[in-house]
Design a protein around this motif. Sequence first.
Motif, PDB file in Angstrom:
ATOM      1  N   GLN A 534       0.599  -1.166   0.331  1.00  0.00           N
ATOM      2  CA  GLN A 534       0.245   0.139   0.175  1.00  0.00           C
ATOM      3  C   GLN A 534       0.882   1.078   0.210  1.00  0.00           C
ATOM      4  O   GLN A 534       1.647   1.526   0.906  1.00  0.00           O
ATOM      5  CB  GLN A 534      -1.131   0.227   1.085  1.00  0.00           C
ATOM      6  CG  GLN A 534      -1.533  -1.039   1.033  1.00  0.00           C
ATOM      7  CD  GLN A 534      -3.129  -1.134   0.063  1.00  0.00           C
ATOM      8  OE1 GLN A 534      -3.912   0.004  -0.109  1.00  0.00           O
ATOM      9  NE2 GLN A 534      -2.758  -1.519  -0.925  1.00  0.00           N
ATOM     10  N   MET A 535       0.125   2.465  -0.588  1.00  0.00           N
ATOM     11  CA  MET A 535       1.456   3.657  -0.585  1.00  0.00           C
ATOM     12  C   MET A 535       1.739   4.166   0.516  1.00  0.00           C
ATOM     13  O   MET A 535       2.675   5.011   0.869  1.00  0.00           O
ATOM     14  CB  MET A 535       0.859   4.168  -1.954  1.00  0.00           C
ATOM     15  CG  MET A 535       0.329   4.172  -3.246  1.00  0.00           C
ATOM     16  SD  MET A 535       2.466   4.186  -4.230  1.00  0.00           S
ATOM     17  CE  MET A 535       2.788   1.984  -3.530  1.00  0.00           C
ATOM     18  N   LYS A 536       0.387   4.314   0.577  1.00  0.00           N
ATOM     19  CA  LYS A 536       0.316   5.198   2.781  1.00  0.00           C
ATOM     20  C   LYS A 536       1.321   4.084   3.534  1.00  0.00           C
ATOM     21  O   LYS A 536       0.812   3.279   3.900  1.00  0.00           O
ATOM     22  CB  LYS A 536      -0.560   5.697   2.926  1.00  0.00           C
ATOM     23  CG  LYS A 536      -1.364   6.497   1.853  1.00  0.00           C
ATOM     24  CD  LYS A 536      -2.586   7.586   2.598  1.00  0.00           C
ATOM     25  CE  LYS A 536      -2.650   7.906   3.571  1.00  0.00           C
ATOM     26  NZ  LYS A 536      -3.895   8.251   4.701  1.00  0.00           N
ATOM     27  N   PRO A 537       1.900   5.109   4.805  1.00  0.00           N
ATOM     28  CA  PRO A 537       2.930   3.680   5.340  1.00  0.00           C
ATOM     29  C   PRO A 537       2.284   3.206   6.092  1.00  0.00           C
ATOM     30  O   PRO A 537       1.825   1.700   6.907  1.00  0.00           O
ATOM     31  CB  PRO A 537       4.004   4.573   5.657  1.00  0.00           C
ATOM     32  CG  PRO A 537       4.813   5.537   4.597  1.00  0.00           C
ATOM     33  CD  PRO A 537       3.108   6.012   4.159  1.00  0.00           C
ATOM     34  N   THR A 538       1.171   4.354   6.553  1.00  0.00           N
ATOM     35  CA  THR A 538      -0.400   3.760   7.838  1.00  0.00           C
ATOM     36  C   THR A 538      -0.964   2.683   6.819  1.00  0.00           C
ATOM     37  O   THR A 538      -1.647   2.415   8.003  1.00  0.00           O
ATOM     38  CB  THR A 538      -0.432   5.386   8.216  1.00  0.00           C
ATOM     39  OG1 THR A 538      -1.120   6.115   6.724  1.00  0.00           O
ATOM     40  CG2 THR A 538      -0.137   5.746   8.798  1.00  0.00           C
TER      41      THR A 538
END
Length: 587
Positions: A534-538
């Motif tokens: 997934q692009m966002k680390p969160t």
Amino acid sequence: MNLKPQLPLICLLALIAIVHANDDCAPLRCGNLTIGYPFRLKTQPRNCGDPRFELDCENSTDRVVLIIEQEKFYVQNISYSDYTIRFVDPSLVDTNNCSIPLSSFPLSGSSCDQYMFETIDYQFMYIVNCMTRMESRVYIDASRCINGSGSSSSQQSYFYFLVGRTPPSEFDPSCTTVARVPGDFQNISGLPTSDVYEKLSKGFEMSWRYYNMSCEDDQGFFIVHITLLGIICLIALVTYKWQRRHLSADDKIEEFLRSQNNLMPIRYSYNEIKRITKGFKDKLGEGGYGSVFKGKLRSNHLVAVKLLGKAKTNGQDFISEVATIGRIHHVNVAKFVGFCVEGSKQALVYDFMLNGSLDKIIFSGEDKITLSWQKTFEIAIGVARGIEYLHRGCDTQILHFDIKPHNILLDENFVPKVSDFGLAKLYSVDDSIVSLTAARGTLGYIAPELVYKNIGGISYKADVYSFGMLLMEMIGKRKNLNEFVEHSSQTYFPSWVYDRFNQGEDIELGDAPLTSTEKTIVTKMIIAAFWCIQMKPTDRPSMSKVLEILDTDIKFLEMPPKPYQLLLESSSSTEDYLTKSTLVDYN
């Protein structure tokens, strides 16, 4: 949980704790030497070390002395890593001394009550006393203090050196053998007397590894305690060597090594590295870091020696590797044996992995090893466990920053080992976001937040992203980005897989159709991989959560959103990200 693999480590730690508790048996210093097991000083209790290897510390000179069969020898050096000890005749230490070395060192003991030293590739040289002057070139004058006649103290006595290949039966009848000494005397015929004494002054090396196997009680004693020696005494010895040696041109590395008091690996000399690799004979591979060679320790244990090339980061790659892997142990992390630093020469020594690196398994051509999906799944789980240990299993958080198939090694049973910590960084376990002055990683595996700062902060989630990309390549048995595939839709494998999988279509992964069990395995790996990339680390899971996904029934697993959507909204195209990634391709 199966504790059998952990029992040797548990027992070893327990023994170390017992030995450390006995301060009377702690390693001691005499002059420039550290005395530890199996050796003991005569002032220590009898239970310290092996009584066959008792040494004395000469108060007046701070020299270590061995007395064997009423002969006295000075100890010049003890190498606990190679099980060798170097001796010299006391008469050779004082250059103003006129005496001739007359001590004969015994070859080895014949019973359990005697010393058991063995020579290491040495010739022998005889010292003979002749009643007449010898004119042959094989007889070299042994007199150091010459009087008018060229003899030593007596006009009727002449001392000569005679190479050991000459049998005693062939000596001149007027000569008698007074001593036999080991050393590097392959050819001394015609040498000046001073040159022979120079060779003698370097001493001779013996090995204590060979002992009488008929002594059953001592056999276990040696095996256990020599193992402890490598752990207990080596730290003190290496620390002292760090303090007195300034051979390295890179002060930064030496300063780092001196500051570490909890490193377990062995420090080798460059000559030892050459011996281990037989002169760098068997090359295993090469990369931007340097070259890797196969080697063998004196114990016949196989190792891989990574000889680092000219450092482009002022020794930081070396420091990163030693600082991280040098203090940890896990079944899924490559075992670090030792290192070498001598000026610009830097090397790292690891356990040898019989099946090489994962990239050679999943990317190789016609001769590649075909792994079952079950074995592939086990490798994926092992890698995940290794990364999880780096993130949460140590006192400090270790971020690898270069997870990829090339850095996953496989032992003889295809158990994976995370390796190559040249780009790794250590952080406090409390640091959720870390700082980096520059991006690091390899094209195709680098997390987007290392390139686009607005996506999120840098954390252990960067390794999670790299693991997801590795999982994708394990599934597809190909590079994720491949411009030479038959259909353009398959150029970027994760995008192609997501579209097919999300639409419920069967995914062809090889020549044979997948069984139901294999489909389950592949499904778990695909879902876990897409959560990881997934692009966002969160939005990415921790490695602990990844292991849960891989262990969960597929009917309870949820497919994540398609990756790259956020990236496409904030950038012109996915290719822009891939292009920028090439700027940080360190390999």
